[in-house]
Motif scaffolding. Structure first.
Motif, PDB file in Angstrom:
ATOM      1  N   ARG A  70      11.722   7.108  -2.967  1.00 34.49           N
ATOM      2  CA  ARG A  70      10.765   8.112  -2.494  1.00 34.49           C
ATOM      3  C   ARG A  70       9.907   8.521  -3.672  1.00 34.49           C
ATOM      4  NH1 ARG A  70      14.882  12.648  -2.794  1.00 34.49           N
ATOM      5  NH2 ARG A  70      14.200  13.741  -4.676  1.00 34.49           N
ATOM      6  N   LEU A  71       8.626   8.712  -3.408  1.00 31.34           N
ATOM      7  CA  LEU A  71       7.670   9.094  -4.437  1.00 31.34           C
ATOM      8  C   LEU A  71       7.095  10.456  -4.100  1.00 31.34           C
ATOM      9  CD1 LEU A  71       5.799   5.681  -4.817  1.00 31.34           C
ATOM     10  CD2 LEU A  71       7.681   6.558  -6.208  1.00 31.34           C
ATOM     11  N   ASN A  72       7.049  11.334  -5.094  1.00 36.30           N
ATOM     12  CA  ASN A  72       6.489  12.673  -4.910  1.00 36.30           C
ATOM     13  C   ASN A  72       5.499  13.054  -6.004  1.00 36.30           C
ATOM     14  OD1 ASN A  72       7.843  13.481  -2.512  1.00 36.30           O
ATOM     15  ND2 ASN A  72       9.707  13.898  -3.677  1.00 36.30           N
ATOM     16  N   ARG A  73       5.689  12.483  -7.200  1.00 29.73           N
ATOM     17  CA  ARG A  73       4.889  12.896  -8.352  1.00 29.73           C
ATOM     18  C   ARG A  73       4.472  11.658  -9.132  1.00 29.73           C
ATOM     19  NH1 ARG A  73       9.095  17.053 -11.073  1.00 29.73           N
ATOM     20  NH2 ARG A  73       7.272  18.118 -11.937  1.00 29.73           N
ATOM     21  N   PRO A  74       3.449  11.765  -9.992  1.00 33.43           N
ATOM     22  CA  PRO A  74       3.004  10.604 -10.790  1.00 33.43           C
ATOM     23  C   PRO A  74       4.147  10.052 -11.637  1.00 33.43           C
ATOM     24  CG  PRO A  74       1.371  12.352 -10.886  1.00 33.43           C
ATOM     25  CD  PRO A  74       2.554  12.933 -10.195  1.00 33.43           C
ATOM     26  N   LEU A  75       4.367   8.744 -11.542  1.00 29.00           N
ATOM     27  CA  LEU A  75       5.486   8.120 -12.237  1.00 29.00           C
ATOM     28  C   LEU A  75       5.347   8.202 -13.755  1.00 29.00           C
ATOM     29  CD1 LEU A  75       5.974   4.930 -10.032  1.00 29.00           C
ATOM     30  CD2 LEU A  75       7.669   6.718 -10.389  1.00 29.00           C
ATOM     31  N   LEU A  76       4.147   8.007 -14.266  1.00 28.63           N
ATOM     32  CA  LEU A  76       3.966   7.940 -15.710  1.00 28.63           C
ATOM     33  C   LEU A  76       4.352   9.243 -16.400  1.00 28.63           C
ATOM     34  CD1 LEU A  76       2.467   5.365 -14.869  1.00 28.63           C
ATOM     35  CD2 LEU A  76       0.757   5.865 -16.628  1.00 28.63           C
ATOM     36  N   GLU A  77       4.102  10.360 -15.736  1.00 27.25           N
ATOM     37  CA  GLU A  77       4.407  11.657 -16.341  1.00 27.25           C
ATOM     38  C   GLU A  77       5.836  12.111 -16.047  1.00 27.25           C
ATOM     39  OE1 GLU A  77       1.688  11.118 -14.544  1.00 27.25           O
ATOM     40  OE2 GLU A  77       0.118  11.227 -16.081  1.00 27.25           O
ATOM     41  N   HIS A  78       6.355  11.748 -14.875  1.00 27.84           N
ATOM     42  CA  HIS A  78       7.623  12.332 -14.436  1.00 27.84           C
ATOM     43  C   HIS A  78       8.765  11.329 -14.335  1.00 27.84           C
ATOM     44  CE1 HIS A  78       5.648  16.160 -13.509  1.00 27.84           C
ATOM     45  NE2 HIS A  78       4.652  15.442 -13.017  1.00 27.84           N
ATOM     46  N   GLY A  79       8.486  10.033 -14.469  1.00 32.05           N
ATOM     47  CA  GLY A  79       9.545   9.046 -14.382  1.00 32.05           C
ATOM     48  C   GLY A  79      10.151   8.972 -12.993  1.00 32.05           C
ATOM     49  N   ILE A  80      11.328   8.345 -12.916  1.00 31.76           N
ATOM     50  CA  ILE A  80      12.001   8.201 -11.633  1.00 31.76           C
ATOM     51  C   ILE A  80      13.516   8.241 -11.871  1.00 31.76           C
ATOM     52  CG2 ILE A  80      11.920   5.666 -11.754  1.00 31.76           C
ATOM     53  CD1 ILE A  80      11.485   5.726  -8.664  1.00 31.76           C
ATOM     54  N   GLN A  81      14.208   9.052 -11.102  1.00 35.19           N
ATOM     55  CA  GLN A  81      15.661   9.165 -11.215  1.00 35.19           C
ATOM     56  C   GLN A  81      16.302   8.088 -10.350  1.00 35.19           C
ATOM     57  OE1 GLN A  81      14.729  11.127 -13.780  1.00 35.19           O
ATOM     58  NE2 GLN A  81      16.832  11.819 -13.556  1.00 35.19           N
ATOM     59  N   MET A  82      17.168   7.270 -10.948  1.00 34.80           N
ATOM     60  CA  MET A  82      17.700   6.102 -10.251  1.00 34.80           C
ATOM     61  C   MET A  82      19.230   6.137 -10.191  1.00 34.80           C
ATOM     62  SD  MET A  82      15.217   3.076 -11.744  1.00 34.80           S
ATOM     63  CE  MET A  82      15.489   3.479 -13.474  1.00 34.80           C
ATOM     64  N   ASP A 140       0.873  -1.168   0.000  1.00 37.13           N
ATOM     65  CA  ASP A 140       0.000   0.000   0.000  1.00 37.13           C
ATOM     66  C   ASP A 140       0.915   1.224   0.000  1.00 37.13           C
ATOM     67  OD1 ASP A 140      -2.045   1.807   0.200  1.00 37.13           O
ATOM     68  OD2 ASP A 140      -2.426   1.467   2.339  1.00 37.13           O
ATOM     69  N   VAL A 141       1.339   1.614  -1.199  1.00 41.56           N
ATOM     70  CA  VAL A 141       2.357   2.651  -1.347  1.00 41.56           C
ATOM     71  C   VAL A 141       1.700   4.003  -1.544  1.00 41.56           C
ATOM     72  CG1 VAL A 141       4.264   3.462  -2.771  1.00 41.56           C
ATOM     73  CG2 VAL A 141       4.029   1.028  -2.273  1.00 41.56           C
ATOM     74  N   ASN A 142       2.039   4.942  -0.685  1.00 42.80           N
ATOM     75  CA  ASN A 142       1.491   6.297  -0.739  1.00 42.80           C
ATOM     76  C   ASN A 142       2.196   7.112  -1.816  1.00 42.80           C
ATOM     77  OD1 ASN A 142       1.283   9.239   0.076  1.00 42.80           O
ATOM     78  ND2 ASN A 142      -0.115   8.321   1.562  1.00 42.80           N
ATOM     79  N   GLN A 143       1.460   7.964  -2.472  1.00 44.43           N
ATOM     80  CA  GLN A 143       2.016   8.822  -3.524  1.00 44.43           C
ATOM     81  C   GLN A 143       3.147   9.695  -3.008  1.00 44.43           C
ATOM     82  OE1 GLN A 143       0.886   8.908  -6.797  1.00 44.43           O
ATOM     83  NE2 GLN A 143       2.488  10.376  -7.341  1.00 44.43           N
ATOM     84  N   GLN A 144       3.136  10.004  -1.720  1.00 47.86           N
ATOM     85  CA  GLN A 144       4.164  10.857  -1.128  1.00 47.86           C
ATOM     86  C   GLN A 144       5.045  10.070  -0.158  1.00 47.86           C
ATOM     87  OE1 GLN A 144       4.425  14.140  -2.045  1.00 47.86           O
ATOM     88  NE2 GLN A 144       2.757  13.726  -3.480  1.00 47.86           N
TER      89      GLN A 144
END
Length: 433
Positions: A66-78, A46-50
């Protein structure tokens, strides 16, 4: 975080991390102290958007995000690194007694530089699996935390060619000596009994009420040099330590993640088994990272869209140009220690950098006010590799291979630049933002 504070933290992290298991345990402590929540793979998430989360596999690989923004639009820096280093690992039936000396049989893990392992003060650490008094299997991380063994060299008087033509037999020359057995003692010494005593001593010292171990079932144990990491050099230019490849990148990526309050989605993955090809459930060729990202993205389409907006920085040490062996480098691509992190390029895709990902990292360095260098291996020499190409292949994500310049890579004690470690931290923190 200032340079001195960062370097002191790095030295402490390496000291506390003699094995991949201990490295992950230390990272878990830092993540939990920073408010990150543990997830387990066997449960639904149960992963929270924030949210701030981490998950481990085999106790030797870890992913924190850490999640802050929608993944589909903003991706994720790894950022990716690896927790393992070349070492001597204890065999399953290791006991060897010759002339009353107790030795342990070992396997060479990874591409170790073997000569420096002789005449060093060695300790032993890793994970032990045991059966307790209730018939349940338990697991305990152990560390003798003192010198208990040595691999003695053969005296020059008995090998006059040692300095000109020394060859090391991995089977016969490397078993460490642990003790001289008392006269008339039985030669069927049980290493498992020694482990059992140590495990129970640790269980007794905890407040968790864990039951007494009755039998050792299995273990994964590695010898390591007890000499502590240190800042060295006339002007304190260098960091000398075991396992700089690649605990330096693990710590740098972790602190860059924890010290960043940017709004971008960010993820750190530290895999085990890179030094032996990454082919394992917890290695980069396993499905650990892909499985986590699939859970976060929710579908194959979501995964593809997310990866198109993402970047992976594969952080693994680079070869600094050695002043005694300058002919081993391409003259135009010999990284200098303390001149900044290195972008690693290889036309045969042993590194995953391309012009797009390299440009992005260079621009991050510019924005972070960090110098940057390039490394290309000599065209007439073979090239090592990293988790970068593996991850790029598995995920279809833009990837850049980088690292700090290092002397004596894969030795029992390596040398890197004090400024370079801090430079890499600054640019990775900027990438995460």
């Amino acid at each position: 975080m200032q340079n001195e504070e960062f370097v002191n933290g790095l030295l402490d992290f390496i000291k506390r991390s003699p094995t991949p298991f201990h490295a992950v345990q230390t990272m878990v402590e830092k993540l939990e102290n920073a408010g990150y929540k543990r997830l387990t793979e066997k449960e639904s998430w149960d992963v929270n958007q924030q949210g701030r989360y981490f998950v481990t596999r085999n106790d030797s690989s870890i992913i924190a995000f850490r999640l802050n923004r929608p993944l589909l639009e903003h991706g994720i820096q790894m950022v990716g690194a690896h927790t393992d280093s070349p070492c001597l690992k204890v065999k399953p039936n290791p006991e060897m007694v010759d002339n009353q000396y107790l030795q342990l049989g070992v396997e060479v893990y990874g591409g170790a530089l073997l000569n420096p392992w002789f005449d060093r003060d060695l300790s032993l650490a890793g994970r032990v699996s045991y059966l307790n008094e209730d018939g349940q299997i338990g697991h305990e991380l152990i560390d003798w935390q003192k010198a208990i063994a040595v691999v003695p060299s053969l005296a020059i008087h008995l090998d006059r060619e040692a300095n000109e033509n020394r060859k090391i037999n991995k089977q016969t020359d490397l078993p460490p000596v642990l003790m001289r057995l008392p006269e008339n003692s039985p030669e069927d010494v049980s290493f498992n009994d020694l482990l059992l005593d140590l495990v129970n001593a640790q269980l007794d010292a905890t407040e968790n009420g864990r039951h007494t171990a009755t039998r050792v079932l299995d273990y994964e144990l590695s010898f390591y040099d007890v000499q502590e990491p240190a800042v060295v050099g006339l002007n304190d230019d260098f960091i000398a330590s075991a396992r700089l490849d690649n605990l330096l990148s693990c710590y740098t990526g972790l602190m860059a993640l924890l010290d960043n309050d940017g709004e971008q989605n960010a993820l750190l993955v530290c895999n085990d088994h890179e030094e032996v090809g990454s082919v394992s459930a917890s290695g980069a060729q396993g499905n650990f990272l892909k499985s986590v990202l699939n859970r976060l993205c929710g579908s194959d389409e979501g995964m593809s869209r997310t990866m198109c907006s993402s970047l992976m920085v594969s952080a693994d040490n680079a070869h600094a140009i050695h002043p005694n062996y300058t002919d081993k480098h391409d003259a135009n691509h010999g990284p200098i220690i303390n001149d900044g992190p290195v972008i690693k390029v290889n036309a045969s895709q042993r590194y995953a950098t391309n012009s797009e990902s390299g440009a992005m990292f260079k621009y991050c360095c510019e924005l972070a006010d960090v110098p940057v260098q390039s490394f290309v291996v000599r065209s007439d020499m073979g090239c090592g590799s990293t988790i970068g190409p593996i991850t790029a292949n598995e995920l279809g994500v833009r990837t850049v291979d980088v690292g700090v310049p290092t002397f004596a890579m894969h030795s029992i004690r390596e040398l890197a630049g004090r400024m370079d470690a801090y430079y890499l931290y600054r640019v990775l923190r900027h990438c995460f933002s």
